[in-house]
Design a protein around this motif. Structure first.
Motif, mmCIF file in Angstrom:
data_model
loop_
_atom_site.group_PDB
_atom_site.id
_atom_site.type_symbol
_atom_site.label_atom_id
_atom_site.label_comp_id
_atom_site.label_asym_id
_atom_site.label_seq_id
_atom_site.Cartn_x
_atom_site.Cartn_y
_atom_site.Cartn_z
ATOM 1 N N GLN A 105 20.363 4.826 5.571
ATOM 2 C CA GLN A 105 20.372 4.696 7.026
ATOM 3 C C GLN A 105 20.880 3.314 7.440
ATOM 4 N N ILE A 106 20.383 2.287 6.769
ATOM 5 C CA ILE A 106 20.793 0.915 7.077
ATOM 6 C C ILE A 106 22.265 0.707 6.737
ATOM 7 N N ALA A 107 22.696 1.296 5.618
ATOM 8 C CA ALA A 107 24.086 1.133 5.184
ATOM 9 C C ALA A 107 25.072 1.828 6.113
ATOM 10 N N ALA A 108 24.585 2.763 6.930
ATOM 11 C CA ALA A 108 25.478 3.507 7.823
ATOM 12 C C ALA A 108 25.838 2.728 9.083
ATOM 13 N N PHE A 109 25.113 1.651 9.379
ATOM 14 C CA PHE A 109 25.375 0.870 10.589
ATOM 15 C C PHE A 109 26.528 -0.117 10.374
ATOM 16 N N PRO A 110 27.137 -0.626 11.457
ATOM 17 C CA PRO A 110 28.111 -1.719 11.327
ATOM 18 C C PRO A 110 27.459 -2.905 10.598
ATOM 19 N N GLN A 111 28.059 -3.309 9.494
ATOM 20 C CA GLN A 111 27.384 -4.214 8.575
ATOM 21 C C GLN A 111 27.354 -5.685 9.017
ATOM 22 N N GLU A 112 28.425 -6.183 9.590
ATOM 23 C CA GLU A 112 28.436 -7.608 9.945
ATOM 24 C C GLU A 112 27.399 -7.918 11.007
ATOM 25 N N CYS A 113 27.254 -7.044 11.965
ATOM 26 C CA CYS A 113 26.258 -7.220 13.017
ATOM 27 C C CYS A 113 24.849 -7.173 12.430
ATOM 28 N N MET A 114 24.587 -6.170 11.588
ATOM 29 C CA MET A 114 23.267 -6.030 10.985
ATOM 30 C C MET A 114 22.909 -7.254 10.170
ATOM 31 N N ARG A 115 23.849 -7.736 9.363
ATOM 32 C CA ARG A 115 23.568 -8.901 8.513
ATOM 33 C C ARG A 115 23.402 -10.172 9.331
ATOM 34 N N ALA A 116 24.145 -10.286 10.426
ATOM 35 C CA ALA A 116 23.988 -11.460 11.292
ATOM 36 C C ALA A 116 22.587 -11.494 11.894
ATOM 37 N N ASP A 117 22.105 -10.360 12.373
ATOM 38 C CA ASP A 117 20.760 -10.296 12.945
ATOM 39 C C ASP A 117 19.699 -10.553 11.875
ATOM 40 N N ARG A 118 19.909 -10.006 10.697
ATOM 41 C CA ARG A 118 18.970 -10.232 9.591
ATOM 42 C C ARG A 118 18.924 -11.709 9.216
ATOM 43 N N ARG A 119 20.100 -12.320 9.127
ATOM 44 C CA ARG A 119 20.189 -13.741 8.782
ATOM 45 C C ARG A 119 19.478 -14.606 9.811
ATOM 46 N N SER A 120 19.630 -14.271 11.077
ATOM 47 C CA SER A 120 18.990 -15.035 12.137
ATOM 48 C C SER A 120 17.472 -14.889 12.087
ATOM 49 N N ALA A 121 16.992 -13.694 11.785
ATOM 50 C CA ALA A 121 15.550 -13.471 11.681
ATOM 51 C C ALA A 121 14.940 -14.309 10.565
ATOM 52 N N TYR A 122 15.615 -14.356 9.413
ATOM 53 C CA TYR A 122 15.117 -15.164 8.302
ATOM 54 C C TYR A 122 15.177 -16.659 8.633
ATOM 55 N N TYR A 123 16.234 -17.080 9.293
ATOM 56 C CA TYR A 123 16.355 -18.485 9.655
ATOM 57 C C TYR A 123 15.217 -18.889 10.598
ATOM 58 N N GLY A 124 14.979 -18.077 11.618
ATOM 59 C CA GLY A 124 13.926 -18.390 12.564
ATOM 60 C C GLY A 124 12.549 -18.421 11.931
ATOM 61 N N MET A 125 12.331 -17.600 10.905
ATOM 62 C CA MET A 125 11.026 -17.527 10.256
ATOM 63 C C MET A 125 10.796 -18.642 9.243
ATOM 64 N N PHE A 126 11.819 -18.989 8.463
ATOM 65 C CA PHE A 126 11.602 -19.895 7.343
ATOM 66 C C PHE A 126 12.267 -21.274 7.474
ATOM 67 N N ASP A 127 13.349 -21.393 8.229
ATOM 68 C CA ASP A 127 14.135 -22.623 8.186
ATOM 69 C C ASP A 127 14.202 -23.401 9.490
ATOM 70 N N SER A 128 14.058 -22.737 10.603
ATOM 71 C CA SER A 128 14.258 -23.406 11.888
ATOM 72 C C SER A 128 13.107 -24.361 12.221
ATOM 73 N N PRO A 129 13.442 -25.549 12.724
ATOM 74 C CA PRO A 129 12.392 -26.508 13.101
ATOM 75 C C PRO A 129 11.823 -26.264 14.492
ATOM 76 N N SER A 130 12.473 -25.443 15.306
ATOM 77 C CA SER A 130 12.013 -25.266 16.682
ATOM 78 C C SER A 130 12.542 -23.967 17.279
ATOM 79 N N PHE A 131 11.932 -23.561 18.406
ATOM 80 C CA PHE A 131 12.375 -22.389 19.143
ATOM 81 C C PHE A 131 13.808 -22.577 19.634
ATOM 82 N N VAL A 132 14.106 -23.760 20.155
ATOM 83 C CA VAL A 132 15.452 -24.029 20.678
ATOM 84 C C VAL A 132 16.494 -23.906 19.569
ATOM 85 N N GLU A 133 16.169 -24.440 18.412
ATOM 86 C CA GLU A 133 17.107 -24.365 17.293
ATOM 87 C C GLU A 133 17.296 -22.919 16.841
#
Length: 299
Positions: free
Chosen positions: A230-258
């Motif tokens: 199901q996940i593989a059937a979606f447009p991949q660049e968009c999905m991976r960009a959103d996934r990457r942002s979620a991980y960044y916000g959870m583990f790497d970002s120093p602030s909400f603004v960042e």
């Protein structure tokens, strides 16, 4: 092979390079077991299975290295869009092989963090760019539970058990358990499991947010495959960009603004590549009324 030397000489990127220690070759070869991890490609889905059912798929040094290599292969294969991670023989993984810990404690203590991307359980330190779904049956405990936390989502069978069972024997979580688990389910619930070592069943794991799906016994692998497709059937660049942002916000970002800044800068490049095409499809009638029919995988 020295546990320390093996991890130390396993390269961070590209092909693994194993350098033998001063131990005799006969000692090394007698401990080498082929096929401890099985991989399979089904269309765009990459399957990775731990194959030590005789010891409930507990991971020893050789298994850890083979697991790392398998995930590295998945990461580098552009045609593999998602991975399904499972254990063969009715158990996901019962943790690290304690018989090996008993004989290698001094070597583990000598191993500084940062020498390699290979963790004691293998791929636990990896940060993958593509989704991984864990199919959990039987037991996923101690280091085995930590391995499930590497996945983006966990599909558990109704009688499956997770837990920090290594609490009983004084074996610490050094494969990301104290890092990923609190972020995943919150500190209070994570400490409930980390401090007590108690077993947690599928239904409670679902309530905690540790499991994403609960399925009938014997159905975890099939359900995980369906989810991966199901996940593989979606447009991949968009999905991976959103996934990457979620991980960044959870583990790497120093602030909400960042986090917000990263989300915008990370996602805006996708608009021209995939969003315009997707919006055009919507204007033509695809996906109206919230339908996902056009994105159902062809199984």
């Amino acid at each position: 092979m020295s546990l320390y030397r093996t991890w130390r000489n396993f390269s961070r990127v590209g092909k693994p390079v194993l350098v033998m220690s001063t131990r005799k070759m006969s000692d090394v070869s007698s401990k080498t077991e082929p096929g401890l991890v099985e991989t399979e490609k089904r269309d765009s889905i990459f399957l990775i299975g731990i194959n030590r059912p005789h010891v409930r798929n507990c991971v020893n040094n050789q298994t850890a290295l083979q697991l790392f290599k398998a995930f590295q292969t998945f990461e580098n294969d552009e045609s593999s869009l998602a991975a399904v991670f499972y254990g063969k023989g009715g158990t996901f993984c019962a943790g690290y092989d304690l018989t090996e810990v008993a004989s290698a404690a001094s070597e583990i203590e000598e191993m500084p963090f940062g020498e390699t991307d290979v963790g004691p359980m293998g791929p636990s330190r990896m940060r993958l760019s593509k989704p991984v779904i864990a199919a959990v049956d039987g037991y996923a405990v101690a280091g085995g539970m930590e391995l499930t936390l590497l996945a983006d989502m966990r599909v558990m069978e109704e009688d499956a058990i997770m837990g920090v069972f290594c609490r009983r024997f004084g074996v610490p979580l050094i494969d990301g358990g104290t890092v990923r688990l609190p972020q995943l389910i919150g500190l209070s619930r994570a400490l409930d499991l980390i401090l007590t070592g108690r077993p947690i069943g599928a239904q409670e794991a679902l309530e905690f947010g540790l499991a994403n799906r609960v399925v009938r016994k014997g159905m975890a692998l099939e359900a995980a495959m369906a989810l991966a497709n199901q996940i593989a059937a979606f447009p991949q660049e968009c999905m991976r960009a959103d996934r990457r942002s979620a991980y960044y916000g959870m583990f790497d970002s120093p602030s909400f603004v960042e986090s917000m800044k990263f989300e915008y800068n990370n996602g805006k490049g996708v608009v021209a590549k995939e969003s315009v095409k997707g919006a055009t499809r919507f204007t033509e009638g695809v996906g109206r009324g919230g339908s996902f029919d056009a994105f159902k995988p062809k199984l």
